[in-house]
Design a protein around this motif. Structure first.
Motif, short mmCIF file in Angstrom:
data_model
loop_
_atom_site.label_atom_id
_atom_site.label_comp_id
_atom_site.label_asym_id
_atom_site.label_seq_id
_atom_site.Cartn_x
_atom_site.Cartn_y
_atom_site.Cartn_z
N THR A 177 -2.69 9.15 48.27
CA THR A 177 -1.59 9.10 49.24
C THR A 177 -0.47 8.14 48.84
O THR A 177 0.54 8.05 49.52
CB THR A 177 -2.12 8.69 50.64
OG1 THR A 177 -2.78 7.44 50.52
CG2 THR A 177 -3.06 9.75 51.19
N ARG A 178 -0.64 7.46 47.72
CA ARG A 178 0.43 6.57 47.26
C ARG A 178 1.62 7.40 46.75
O ARG A 178 1.44 8.51 46.26
CB ARG A 178 -0.06 5.63 46.16
CG ARG A 178 -1.08 4.61 46.66
CD ARG A 178 -1.64 3.78 45.54
NE ARG A 178 -2.51 4.61 44.71
CZ ARG A 178 -3.11 4.18 43.60
NH1 ARG A 178 -2.91 2.95 43.17
NH2 ARG A 178 -3.89 4.98 42.90
N THR A 179 2.79 6.82 46.84
CA THR A 179 4.01 7.47 46.39
C THR A 179 3.98 7.65 44.88
O THR A 179 3.60 6.73 44.15
CB THR A 179 5.23 6.63 46.80
OG1 THR A 179 5.19 6.44 48.21
CG2 THR A 179 6.53 7.32 46.44
N LEU A 180 4.37 8.83 44.42
CA LEU A 180 4.50 9.22 43.01
C LEU A 180 3.17 9.40 42.28
O LEU A 180 3.14 9.48 41.06
CB LEU A 180 5.37 8.23 42.22
CG LEU A 180 6.83 8.11 42.65
CD1 LEU A 180 7.54 7.05 41.82
CD2 LEU A 180 7.54 9.44 42.51
N TRP B 7 13.28 15.05 38.73
CA TRP B 7 13.32 15.23 40.19
C TRP B 7 12.85 13.97 40.91
O TRP B 7 13.43 13.57 41.91
CB TRP B 7 12.46 16.42 40.61
CG TRP B 7 12.88 17.72 40.03
CD1 TRP B 7 14.13 18.06 39.57
CD2 TRP B 7 12.06 18.85 39.79
NE1 TRP B 7 14.13 19.35 39.08
CE2 TRP B 7 12.87 19.86 39.21
CE3 TRP B 7 10.72 19.13 40.02
CZ2 TRP B 7 12.38 21.11 38.85
CZ3 TRP B 7 10.22 20.39 39.67
CH2 TRP B 7 11.05 21.36 39.10
N LEU B 8 11.78 13.35 40.39
CA LEU B 8 11.26 12.14 41.04
C LEU B 8 12.24 10.98 40.90
O LEU B 8 12.44 10.21 41.85
CB LEU B 8 9.90 11.77 40.45
CG LEU B 8 8.76 12.76 40.72
CD1 LEU B 8 7.52 12.36 39.94
CD2 LEU B 8 8.46 12.86 42.21
N GLU B 9 12.84 10.84 39.74
CA GLU B 9 13.77 9.73 39.48
C GLU B 9 15.07 9.87 40.27
O GLU B 9 15.56 8.90 40.84
CB GLU B 9 14.07 9.65 37.98
CG GLU B 9 14.95 8.48 37.57
CD GLU B 9 14.24 7.16 37.52
OE1 GLU B 9 14.95 6.14 37.49
OE2 GLU B 9 12.99 7.10 37.51
N PHE B 10 15.63 11.07 40.28
CA PHE B 10 16.96 11.26 40.86
C PHE B 10 16.96 12.02 42.18
O PHE B 10 18.00 12.10 42.85
CB PHE B 10 17.87 11.98 39.87
CG PHE B 10 18.08 11.20 38.61
CD1 PHE B 10 18.92 10.10 38.59
CD2 PHE B 10 17.43 11.55 37.44
CE1 PHE B 10 19.11 9.36 37.44
CE2 PHE B 10 17.62 10.82 36.28
CZ PHE B 10 18.45 9.72 36.27
N GLY B 11 15.83 12.60 42.56
CA GLY B 11 15.74 13.34 43.81
C GLY B 11 16.25 14.77 43.66
O GLY B 11 16.77 15.16 42.62
N THR B 12 16.07 15.53 44.73
CA THR B 12 16.56 16.91 44.80
C THR B 12 17.20 17.07 46.17
O THR B 12 17.27 16.11 46.94
CB THR B 12 15.39 17.92 44.66
OG1 THR B 12 14.54 17.79 45.81
CG2 THR B 12 14.59 17.70 43.38
N ARG B 13 17.59 18.28 46.50
CA ARG B 13 18.16 18.51 47.83
C ARG B 13 17.13 18.22 48.91
O ARG B 13 17.48 17.80 50.01
CB ARG B 13 18.65 19.95 47.96
CG ARG B 13 19.96 20.20 47.24
CD ARG B 13 20.45 21.61 47.43
NE ARG B 13 19.58 22.51 46.66
CZ ARG B 13 19.06 23.64 47.13
NH1 ARG B 13 19.32 24.04 48.34
NH2 ARG B 13 18.29 24.39 46.38
N LYS B 14 15.86 18.44 48.61
CA LYS B 14 14.80 18.29 49.61
C LYS B 14 13.99 17.00 49.46
O LYS B 14 13.17 16.69 50.32
CB LYS B 14 13.84 19.48 49.54
CG LYS B 14 14.49 20.80 49.89
CD LYS B 14 13.48 21.92 49.79
CE LYS B 14 14.10 23.25 50.16
NZ LYS B 14 13.12 24.33 50.10
#
Length: 163
Positions: A76-79, A123-130
């Motif tokens: 459940t930890r992030t990433l 996607w994890l580093e910079f994000g996405t629309r969602k």
């Protein structure tokens, strides 16, 4: 401006000589330092994710996603979720440089879905629309860069060399 000393009609440039001497010594002493720095960036990013050091800078996981991770028995930890992403962290050579990153062509598998690790990292580093960004490579690079003198001294000590 370079310092010059003139003695009996001859010009001496101590700064230039010192700089050249340091460059020669640095090359001799520093063989492998570029790879060492890349390894420290990977190590810093990995430890920060495992210990969740930057969660104060990351948007928390959505309650729906957190519940989904629990139901699937995932971390459940992030990433982290399956751990495949962390396992893909590596140092590799690209031309004359060492790169800290992920095995870009390695595939992340989960429930019949696949994605290249290079895409997942982006996607994890910079994000996405969602999905919000959760930077971990840039802070790792910044940390190592700001503490480069510490890492230089540690490198020399580990190699049994003295400056």
């Amino acid at each position: 401006m370079p310092v010059r000393i003139q003695v009996r009609g001859r010009n001496y440039q101590p700064a230039k000589r010192i700089k050249q001497k340091l460059r020669e010594e640095g090359k001799r002493l520093g063989r492998g330092f570029d790879k060492y720095v890349a390894e420290k960036i990977v190590e810093t990013a990995k430890v920060a994710i495992l210990e969740q050091k930057w969660t104060n800078k990351w948007q928390p996981l959505s309650p729906e996603y957190l519940e989904w991770k629990k139901k699937k028995g995932l971390d459940t930890r992030t990433l982290i979720a399956t751990g495949q992403y962390l396992d893909s962290f590596k140092v590799y050579r690209s031309g004359n440089f060492y790169v800290a990153g992920v095995d870009k062509e390695r595939i992340h598998y989960f429930e019949g879905k696949t994605v290249k690790m290079g895409d997942l990292a982006k996607w994890l580093e910079f994000g996405t629309r969602k999905m919000p960004p959760r930077p971990h490579w840039r802070p790792a690079f910044d940390y190592v860069s700001k503490n480069i003198r510490y890492f230089w001294d540690k490198f020399l000590k580990e190699k049994g060399r003295k400056w």
